[in-house]
Design an enzyme around this catalytic site. Sequence first.
Site, PDB file in Angstrom:
ATOM      1  CB  SER A 135      -0.877   0.004   1.269  1.00 36.47           C
ATOM      2  OG  SER A 135      -1.535   1.242   1.439  1.00 36.47           O
ATOM      3  CE1 TYR A 148      -4.027  -2.359   5.056  1.00 35.76           C
ATOM      4  CE2 TYR A 148      -3.288  -0.170   4.416  1.00 35.76           C
ATOM      5  CZ  TYR A 148      -3.669  -1.453   4.074  1.00 35.76           C
ATOM      6  OH  TYR A 148      -3.690  -1.834   2.758  1.00 35.76           O
TER       7      TYR A 148
END
Length: 285
Positions: A135, A148
Amino acid sequence: MNADKSILITGCSSGIGLQVALGLQERGYRVFASARLATDVAMLQQRGLEACQLDLDDSCSIEAAVDWLLTQTGGTLYALFNNGAYGQPGAVEDLSRDVLRQQFETNLFGTLELTNLLIPVMRRQGYGRIIQNSSVLGLISMKYRGAYNASKFALEGLTDTLRQELHGSGIFVSLVEPGPISSDFRKNAYTKFKQNIVIEGSAHQRTYEAVEKRLAAQPDPEKKDPFTLGPEAVLKRVIHALEAKKPKARYYVTVPTYLFAYLRRLLSANMLDLVLRRAADSENK
């Protein structure tokens, strides 16, 4: 041309995983799609994919999926696309040890276990491709995404190390780093936010109320975010990582990923923090 190339993909219930599975099947790959829930496995089978249940939080499930896969392929595998993951919103000070552990179980530990079971297969055959879906938040950090962020930073560190360790083996390792992609990610994040974050009494209560409002909002189909791409943008990078003679170590997807990767090199830590704080604050107004 790719009929002899098999690939296992995790997290295929929707979004990136589903799009990549269908796109690669159309391209001629033998795709093994996996999902955590039996209902999603049935959906994948109805879409014409070879599919199995695979829960990254469960070692027995991972081992059973690998056994099934290798039975189907006769003990070979061309590629693995580690896509299964979710996002746990919440300020770092409001994350319990158990909640952070859950984030790492899915986004890192299960991915590592699965990968390590399949590396010997690729070593024996002398070739293979391992593609990790990371990501933009594996490159930079943003507020209220600490769990995350941490899982993706860890995935990037393990992957960079693995790429060096597998050099010369015939196994290539690549990271895909998407920014905003149309998927169920926000819906799933909202579920985890409601499950695991206590809003009342938190120092971040006012921000949480704005976060909850944002995550719960139904997206307006008439309003298109110019920075959000469809999952087919990830498919394009995965195809290159699978088919290039020398695949890239990193594939950026979406303008924000390119931008923040550039700003990380250009700006001081304090200046980058300022940019990222403002981005997060504007998002949660």
